[in-house]
Design an enzyme around this catalytic site. Structure first.
Site, PDB file in Angstrom:
ATOM      1  N   LYS A  22      15.506  -6.925  -6.564  1.00  0.00           N
ATOM      2  CA  LYS A  22      14.811  -6.168  -7.616  1.00  0.00           C
ATOM      3  C   LYS A  22      15.244  -4.707  -7.674  1.00  0.00           C
ATOM      4  CE  LYS A  22      10.710  -6.715  -6.455  1.00  0.00           C
ATOM      5  NZ  LYS A  22       9.343  -6.267  -6.281  1.00  0.00           N
ATOM      6  N   ARG A  37      -0.257  -6.752 -10.186  1.00  0.00           N
ATOM      7  CA  ARG A  37      -0.316  -7.739  -9.106  1.00  0.00           C
ATOM      8  C   ARG A  37      -1.461  -8.718  -9.297  1.00  0.00           C
ATOM      9  NH1 ARG A  37       2.568  -4.584  -5.052  1.00  0.00           N
ATOM     10  NH2 ARG A  37       3.841  -6.140  -4.016  1.00  0.00           N
ATOM     11  N   ARG A  74      19.783  -8.385   6.028  1.00  0.00           N
ATOM     12  CA  ARG A  74      19.372  -7.007   5.784  1.00  0.00           C
ATOM     13  C   ARG A  74      18.707  -6.433   7.042  1.00  0.00           C
ATOM     14  NH1 ARG A  74      15.300  -5.785   0.802  1.00  0.00           N
ATOM     15  NH2 ARG A  74      13.609  -5.981   2.287  1.00  0.00           N
ATOM     16  N   ARG A 125      13.999  -2.476   9.259  1.00  0.00           N
ATOM     17  CA  ARG A 125      12.634  -2.854   8.888  1.00  0.00           C
ATOM     18  C   ARG A 125      12.202  -4.038   9.750  1.00  0.00           C
ATOM     19  NH1 ARG A 125      11.713  -3.008   2.444  1.00  0.00           N
ATOM     20  NH2 ARG A 125      10.116  -4.443   3.171  1.00  0.00           N
ATOM     21  N   ARG A 181       5.978 -13.748   4.023  1.00  0.00           N
ATOM     22  CA  ARG A 181       6.018 -12.798   2.888  1.00  0.00           C
ATOM     23  C   ARG A 181       6.386 -13.521   1.592  1.00  0.00           C
ATOM     24  NH1 ARG A 181      10.203  -8.749   4.887  1.00  0.00           N
ATOM     25  NH2 ARG A 181      10.057  -7.797   2.823  1.00  0.00           N
TER      26      ARG A 181
END
Ligand code: IMP
Ligand code: MG
Length: 369
Positions: free
Chosen positions: A192, A267, A306, A312, A324
């Site tokens: 995104k 959301r 990633r 992260r 997630r």
């Protein structure tokens, strides 16, 4: 936003910016016409506010006249004849300062030039608050310009649309009703962020990521930021109303551009409805929900990849990643239905090279614009 007759206008030039233009012009006129006892000729209707402000600031002696430009069909070969309505005394030999609200094509200026020359004035200068250089077709010099503006139709501060809007204390511009607003969706790892950056430049859209907006407001300790932080510090979700208020402020702040990419918002159905209502007030709408669709196994692979470099922690653990992705589908399924019902859902294959995916997105968006 203001509505005048059938059209909508958005804030464009603030009172403070108008004042800068007024002060600039007034200072120049004061310098040039000291001891020259000018005649100020305010051109009605639009120039009444600007004329008042400039004349108030003039330090020496002066005379004031408000005129209207009138034209009538002359007889025989004379064609259109223009004259000044409301002129109370001869301008012969006088020093004249014409005060206009706006110079657009320059047709009005050309008529004024002809009339003032035939009046045999000693000299004349033109002052205008607004000037549209892109639209100006004449070669007559404009002596004092408050500010140059793009070729947009504006209202307020003396200027009207079909009679309305002259009393507005700031300037608004005609709303671009062809705005394109996209709700961008995609599970974690769908790309995104990468695609939003490309689309934003290509279509001149503003990318609003609610996560970024929250962080910005909290960092800058705005009223909204403080409110949001109070909830976040207690481990609670920030209520919809606060999120929506933040988003509204963001949208209203940006008057340039062809629309918005909303990222991370809405959301919930409540948020989607609030967005709908708000955009409607602004004279626009959500054009599409565009979702990047990527197979779960590929997402997991990408995120693990990633995670090797992003640092992260939520990218490093396969179980967390799967969780997630699951949450994403649970959360957004209902919104997919919401936009599907309105025929606004576009699922885009998010597997391929960045360029390939961009091309697919553009194909979908080009149908909207
Ligand atoms: P001209 O094209 O320079 O002769 O401008 C003629 C007149 O058009 C101005 O005096 C205004 O009355 C009107 N006008 C031009 N642009 C605008 C605008 O953006 N808003 C409102 N009136 C405008
Ligand atoms: Mg005018």
């Amino acid at each position: 936003m203001v509505q005048l007759h059938d059209l909508k206008f958005t804030p464009f030039i603030s009172e403070a910016e108008i004042n800068v233009g007024i002060e600039k012009v007034a200072a120049q006129i004061n310098a040039d016409f000291e001891n020259k006892t000018p005649v100020f000729l305010g051109v009605l209707n639009g120039a009444f506010l600007f004329a008042a402000e400039v004349i108030k600031r003039f330090k020496g002696d002066c005379e004031v006249n408000f005129v209207k430009l009138s034209s009538y069909e002359g007889t025989g070969t004379t064609g259109k004849v223009e004259s000044l309505m409301g002129l109370t005394s001869s301008l012969k030999g006088r020093n004249v300062v014409v005060i206009e609200d706006i110079v657009d094509t320059g047709n009005t200026l050309e008529s004024l030039d002809r009339i003032l020359k035939s009046e045999e004035v000693n000299l004349y200068k033109i002052a205008t608050l607004f000037y549209k250089p892109a639209s100006y077709k004449k070669s007559l010099p404009i002596d004092y310009v408050g500010m140059e503006i793009p070729n947009d139709f504006i209202v307020g501060y003396g200027l009207d649309y079909d009679g309305l809007g002259r009393n507005l204390t700031q300037v608004y511009k005609l709303k671009n009703s062809k705005m394109t607003n996209i709700v961008l969706f995609g599970p974690p790892g769908a790309g995104k962020g990468t695609q939003a950056a490309v689309l934003k430049d290509h279509y001149n859209l503003k990318h609003i990521s609610t996560g970024d907006v929250f962080r910005y407001n909290i960092k800058n300790e705005t009223e909204l930021g403080k409110l949001a932080k109070a909830y976040m510090d207690k481990g609670q979700l920030v209520p919809d109303s606060i999120t929506i208020d933040m988003l509204k402020a963001e949208v209203r702040q940006s008057t340039e551009g062809n629309g918005f990419i909303f990222d991370g918002f809405p959301r919930t159905v409540a948020q989607a409805e609030a967005l709908e209502e708000f955009l409607q007030e602004e004279g626009t709408q959500v054009n599409a929900m565009i979702a990047l669709e990527v197979d779960d196994e590929i997402l997991v692979e990408r995120l693990l990849e990633r995670g090797k470099t992003s640092g992260r922690p939520d990218d490093a653990n396969e179980l967390v990643i799967r969780k997630r992705i699951k949450v994403y589908y649970e959360e957004t399924a209902i919104l997919k239905q919401f936009y599907l019902k309105q025929d606004k859902y576009f699922g885009i294959n998010g597997v391929g090279s960045i360029q390939e995916i961009t091309a697919r997105l553009k194909e979908a968006i080009d149908q909207l614009v």
